[in-house]
Write a protein that holds these residues in place. Sequence first.
Motif, PDB file in Angstrom:
ATOM      1  N   ARG A 140      11.496  82.795 -31.342  1.00 57.09           N
ATOM      2  CA  ARG A 140      12.583  83.757 -31.476  1.00 57.09           C
ATOM      3  C   ARG A 140      13.303  83.922 -30.144  1.00 57.09           C
ATOM      4  O   ARG A 140      12.832  83.474 -29.101  1.00 57.09           O
ATOM      5  N   ALA A 141      14.450  84.571 -30.175  1.00 57.10           N
ATOM      6  CA  ALA A 141      15.187  84.931 -28.967  1.00 57.10           C
ATOM      7  C   ALA A 141      15.598  86.390 -29.085  1.00 57.10           C
ATOM      8  O   ALA A 141      15.840  86.890 -30.188  1.00 57.10           O
ATOM      9  N   PRO A 142      15.680  87.114 -27.968  1.00 53.85           N
ATOM     10  CA  PRO A 142      16.157  88.496 -28.041  1.00 53.85           C
ATOM     11  C   PRO A 142      17.554  88.555 -28.660  1.00 53.85           C
ATOM     12  O   PRO A 142      18.369  87.650 -28.463  1.00 53.85           O
ATOM     13  N   ARG A 143      17.821  89.597 -29.420  1.00 53.90           N
ATOM     14  CA  ARG A 143      19.156  89.812 -29.980  1.00 53.90           C
ATOM     15  C   ARG A 143      20.164  89.857 -28.829  1.00 53.90           C
ATOM     16  O   ARG A 143      19.976  90.586 -27.856  1.00 53.90           O
ATOM     17  N   SER A 144      21.217  89.059 -28.910  1.00 57.73           N
ATOM     18  CA  SER A 144      22.111  88.872 -27.758  1.00 57.73           C
ATOM     19  C   SER A 144      23.577  88.933 -28.158  1.00 57.73           C
ATOM     20  O   SER A 144      23.956  88.503 -29.252  1.00 57.73           O
ATOM     21  N   VAL A 145      24.373  89.433 -27.233  1.00 57.71           N
ATOM     22  CA  VAL A 145      25.830  89.433 -27.375  1.00 57.71           C
ATOM     23  C   VAL A 145      26.401  88.787 -26.115  1.00 57.71           C
ATOM     24  O   VAL A 145      26.105  89.226 -24.999  1.00 57.71           O
ATOM     25  N   LEU A 146      27.199  87.730 -26.290  1.00 50.95           N
ATOM     26  CA  LEU A 146      27.847  87.081 -25.153  1.00 50.95           C
ATOM     27  C   LEU A 146      29.191  87.750 -24.908  1.00 50.95           C
ATOM     28  O   LEU A 146      30.042  87.805 -25.792  1.00 50.95           O
ATOM     29  N   VAL A 147      29.367  88.259 -23.689  1.00 61.33           N
ATOM     30  CA  VAL A 147      30.560  89.026 -23.336  1.00 61.33           C
ATOM     31  C   VAL A 147      31.445  88.190 -22.428  1.00 61.33           C
ATOM     32  O   VAL A 147      30.962  87.592 -21.463  1.00 61.33           O
TER      33      VAL A 147
END
Length: 348
Positions: A140-147
């Motif tokens: 899994r990967a941490p929930r992420s938002v690319l800004v």
Amino acid sequence: MNITLLVGGRSTEHDASLHGYHHVLSELRKEPDRVTVDSVCYVDRTGAVRFFGGGPWPEDEKDLLAGEVLPLGAAIERLRSGGSFVFSLLHGNEGEDGGWQGLAEVAGIRGNFGPVLASALGMDKYLQAALATALLPGLRAPRSVLVRADSFDAQRVLREAGPGSLVVKPNRMGASLLTTCLHDPDESELAKAVAAAAPYDNQVLVQEFVSGREYSCSVYRENGRLVELPVAEVVSQGFFGHEEKHVKGRARIELCAEDPTTKAIRDYAQALFEATEVATFARCDFLVRDGETYFLEINTLPGLMSGSIFPMALAATGRTITDLVVAASGDHESRPARDKVKEYDISH
């Protein structure tokens, strides 16, 4: 075996390179019958190149700045034609992000640079996580938002990132520089963290904070096979940021006994290493929470400073930095050559 040490770099991680250089140089001096340093190439903080063709080798930045200045093209030609294996200690921007890897590929420089793609991915946390979780079922990967810093909307990012503590970090930098943990994030705090990172990277990653046990797995190929180095656990006070990594006493590193968790982590790390064709050695970081493993990042040129995780894991198997340099040379020589010239007719 003669080598050239390539150090410094026009990079936010210049200081890490210099510390690694000091340690590597001191370790190589212990086995002069196996590896001889015959030149040092220093890239200063502005990108100017200085060359040293004989010892005694410069130790601090003042001494490095006193070297013979070469135009970049001349420096590349000297590295190409000098006959030595180039062991690069260039970290971060223009060091392990595909820049020097591309120069080495085009110019034909023998060294530990490896493929461009592996290094470019290794400096993009968002893309490498997407690749790792796609390739490796169960990871899994941490929930992420690319800004994008130039189109940042704090309210939207908070909504997409979800509730709870958030970690804000430059997407394409290392050493946890400008990485911030916001335990009670609001629009003002988030905007401040993004603004701090933006001058260095206009892509900023906003992730959920995963509270769990943090592990780092070193990967190493020697004589064509992967060597099982011990997995390390990073023990800190809740968050392993830049100061925790670089200030003595803020965290400790413990090499782990083999168990199902460390074996699974090593399997993930080695599979990603092979899939992306990283050259010789790397380090992958993970978090484990409630039996689930989260991927953080792969580092295609892990730190070689005294006390860094990779040298510690290497030493646990009785191997030295000299062994690493020799393995890197062998890895380069055994890499299959590609025929890049093929003519064909175009009739329209």
